[in-house]
Design a protein around this motif. Structure first.
Motif, PDB file in Angstrom:
ATOM      1  N   SER A   1     -49.153 -38.474   5.213  1.00 52.71           N
ATOM      2  CA  SER A   1     -47.790 -38.865   5.583  1.00 52.71           C
ATOM      3  C   SER A   1     -47.639 -40.378   5.625  1.00 52.71           C
ATOM      4  CB  SER A   1     -47.416 -38.285   6.941  1.00 52.71           C
ATOM      5  OG  SER A   1     -47.527 -36.889   6.928  1.00 52.71           O
ATOM      6  N   ILE A   2     -48.625 -41.073   6.169  1.00 55.13           N
ATOM      7  CA  ILE A   2     -48.553 -42.537   6.264  1.00 55.13           C
ATOM      8  C   ILE A   2     -48.654 -43.170   4.883  1.00 55.13           C
ATOM      9  CG2 ILE A   2     -49.800 -44.572   7.129  1.00 55.13           C
ATOM     10  CD1 ILE A   2     -50.400 -42.980   9.652  1.00 55.13           C
ATOM     11  N   ARG A   3     -49.449 -42.571   4.018  1.00 53.89           N
ATOM     12  CA  ARG A   3     -49.629 -43.127   2.669  1.00 53.89           C
ATOM     13  C   ARG A   3     -48.325 -43.089   1.861  1.00 53.89           C
ATOM     14  NH1 ARG A   3     -54.189 -44.811  -0.351  1.00 53.89           N
ATOM     15  NH2 ARG A   3     -53.768 -44.553  -2.553  1.00 53.89           N
ATOM     16  N   GLN A   4     -47.423 -42.154   2.165  1.00 52.84           N
ATOM     17  CA  GLN A   4     -46.124 -42.128   1.490  1.00 52.84           C
ATOM     18  C   GLN A   4     -45.279 -43.329   1.914  1.00 52.84           C
ATOM     19  OE1 GLN A   4     -44.466 -38.310   2.464  1.00 52.84           O
ATOM     20  NE2 GLN A   4     -45.854 -37.218   1.070  1.00 52.84           N
ATOM     21  N   LEU A   5     -45.426 -43.765   3.167  1.00 54.97           N
ATOM     22  CA  LEU A   5     -44.681 -44.932   3.645  1.00 54.97           C
ATOM     23  C   LEU A   5     -45.366 -46.238   3.262  1.00 54.97           C
ATOM     24  CD1 LEU A   5     -43.822 -43.713   7.250  1.00 54.97           C
ATOM     25  CD2 LEU A   5     -42.297 -43.795   5.293  1.00 54.97           C
ATOM     26  N   LEU A   6     -46.684 -46.290   3.413  1.00 57.12           N
ATOM     27  CA  LEU A   6     -47.463 -47.509   3.130  1.00 57.12           C
ATOM     28  C   LEU A   6     -48.600 -47.141   2.174  1.00 57.12           C
ATOM     29  CD1 LEU A   6     -47.630 -48.667   6.830  1.00 57.12           C
ATOM     30  CD2 LEU A   6     -46.288 -49.764   5.058  1.00 57.12           C
ATOM     31  N   PRO A   7     -48.447 -47.398   0.886  1.00 62.24           N
ATOM     32  CA  PRO A   7     -49.451 -46.954  -0.092  1.00 62.24           C
ATOM     33  C   PRO A   7     -50.809 -47.635   0.047  1.00 62.24           C
ATOM     34  CG  PRO A   7     -47.452 -47.732  -1.193  1.00 62.24           C
ATOM     35  CD  PRO A   7     -47.283 -47.975   0.266  1.00 62.24           C
ATOM     36  N   SER A   8     -50.903 -48.739   0.765  1.00 61.10           N
ATOM     37  CA  SER A   8     -52.193 -49.429   0.905  1.00 61.10           C
ATOM     38  C   SER A   8     -53.033 -48.881   2.065  1.00 61.10           C
ATOM     39  CB  SER A   8     -51.958 -50.928   1.101  1.00 61.10           C
ATOM     40  OG  SER A   8     -51.256 -51.152   2.308  1.00 61.10           O
ATOM     41  N   ALA A   9     -52.592 -47.825   2.726  1.00 58.29           N
ATOM     42  CA  ALA A   9     -53.309 -47.260   3.878  1.00 58.29           C
ATOM     43  C   ALA A   9     -54.630 -46.642   3.434  1.00 58.29           C
ATOM     44  CB  ALA A   9     -52.444 -46.220   4.570  1.00 58.29           C
ATOM     45  N   GLN A  10     -55.623 -46.729   4.328  1.00 58.10           N
ATOM     46  CA  GLN A  10     -56.958 -46.177   4.055  1.00 58.10           C
ATOM     47  C   GLN A  10     -57.464 -45.447   5.294  1.00 58.10           C
ATOM     48  OE1 GLN A  10     -59.449 -49.468   3.120  1.00 58.10           O
ATOM     49  NE2 GLN A  10     -58.594 -49.769   1.070  1.00 58.10           N
ATOM     50  N   LEU A  11     -58.165 -44.355   5.050  1.00 65.26           N
ATOM     51  CA  LEU A  11     -58.777 -43.592   6.134  1.00 65.26           C
ATOM     52  C   LEU A  11     -60.203 -44.104   6.335  1.00 65.26           C
ATOM     53  CD1 LEU A  11     -58.548 -41.236   8.123  1.00 65.26           C
ATOM     54  CD2 LEU A  11     -59.327 -39.737   6.314  1.00 65.26           C
ATOM     55  N   GLN A  12     -60.545 -44.471   7.581  1.00 65.02           N
ATOM     56  CA  GLN A  12     -61.851 -45.069   7.842  1.00 65.02           C
ATOM     57  C   GLN A  12     -62.483 -44.463   9.094  1.00 65.02           C
ATOM     58  OE1 GLN A  12     -61.106 -49.233   8.316  1.00 65.02           O
ATOM     59  NE2 GLN A  12     -61.071 -49.597   6.105  1.00 65.02           N
ATOM     60  N   PRO A  13     -63.806 -44.298   9.080  1.00 67.47           N
ATOM     61  CA  PRO A  13     -64.478 -43.893  10.320  1.00 67.47           C
ATOM     62  C   PRO A  13     -64.489 -45.066  11.294  1.00 67.47           C
ATOM     63  CG  PRO A  13     -66.064 -44.168   8.543  1.00 67.47           C
ATOM     64  CD  PRO A  13     -64.706 -44.359   7.946  1.00 67.47           C
TER      65      PRO A  13
END
Length: 197
Positions: free
Chosen positions: A173-185
Motif C-alpha cells: 500500500s505504501i509503495r503505491q504512494l511512495l515508489p522509493s519505499a523499501q522493506l527492511q529488517p
C-alpha cells in the motif's frame, strides 16, 4: 575308461554322503515368544490410602514386629483399567503457575525485538521528508514514523512489524504512494507492534 582305486573311492564317498539322512539342525538358543509373556506383579505394587476423603483410615498396622505383605487384587483381563484420580496434582499446578508468572514478568520487561520497518524516504531535503511523513500520517495513522538524521541524510521509517507478512501488506500500500519505499529488517518496539492491526 579306467578309474583307479582313488577315483572309485571318491565316487563311493560322494554317493554315500549324498544319500545320508538330513538331520534337523539343533540350535543352542531357545526361541522365546515375548508377546505371550504374562506375569502378575500385583503383589509388588504399592497401595496408597485415599486422602480425598475426610474419613479416618481403615487400614490398621499389625502389632507384630514382622511386616505383613500387602496384597491387592489385580484387575481382570476383560475389565477396563481405570486410571487413578489425580489426588496429589495440586502441588504441581502451584509450581507451574509460579513458573508461568515469572515468565510473564520477564516477557513484559522485553521492550525491543527483531522485526521489520518500511523505509519511506532517504535523502537530503527536509521539506521532502516532512511531506512524506505527513502523507503517511494521513493514510496510515496507526503506523509510527521514525525520523533519523545522520548529517546530511534524513531517513524516515514507519511501522513496527513483528511478522514479515504484516509488513508486506502495508508495504504494497505504501509503495503505491511512495515508489522509493523499501522493506527492511530492524529493531522494533514490541508494544507498538501489538497496536498495529
Amino acid at each position: 575308461m579306467r578309474f583307479g582305486l582313488s577315483g572309485v573311492s571318491v565316487i563311493a564317498f560322494l554317493i554315500l554322503t549324498s544319500c545320508a539322512a538330513n538331520r534337523p539342525t539343533v540350535s543352542t538358543k531357545s526361541s522365546v515368544d515375548y508377546n505371550s509373556y504374562d506375569e502378575d506383579l500385583s503383589s509388588s505394587r504399592p497401595v496408597y490410602n485415599s486422602t480425598t476423603t475426610n474419613r479416618p483410615s481403615t487400614t490398621t498396622r499389625p502389632t507384630t514386629s514382622a511386616p505383613s505383605p500387602v496384597t491387592t487384587t489385580a484387575p481382570r483381563k476383560n475389565e477396563p483399567v481405570k486410571p487413578p484420580a489425580p489426588v496429589e496434582a495440586l502441588h504441581v499446578n502451584r509450581k507451574l503457575d509460579a513458573v508461568m508468572d515469572t515468565i510473564a514478568v520477564k516477557n513484559r520487561a522485553v521492550r525491543y525485538a527483531a522485526g521489520y520497518r518500511i523505509q519511506v524516504y532517504v535523502g537530503n531535503q527536509r521539506q521532502e521528508v516532512e511531506a512524506a511523513k505527513l502523507l503517511i500520517y494521513q493514510n496510515f495513522p496507526e503506523l509510527s514514523p521514525y525520523l533519523s538524521y545522520n548529517q546530511p541524510t534524513y531517513k524516515l521509517k514507519v511501522g513496527d512489524f513483528m511478522r514479515h507478512i504484516d509488513a508486506e501488506r502495508y508495504y504494497s500500500s505504501i509503495r503505491q504512494l511512495l515508489p522509493s519505499a523499501q522493506l527492511q529488517p530492524d529493531k522494533i518496539d514490541v508494544r507498538r507492534s501489538l497496536s498495529i492491526k
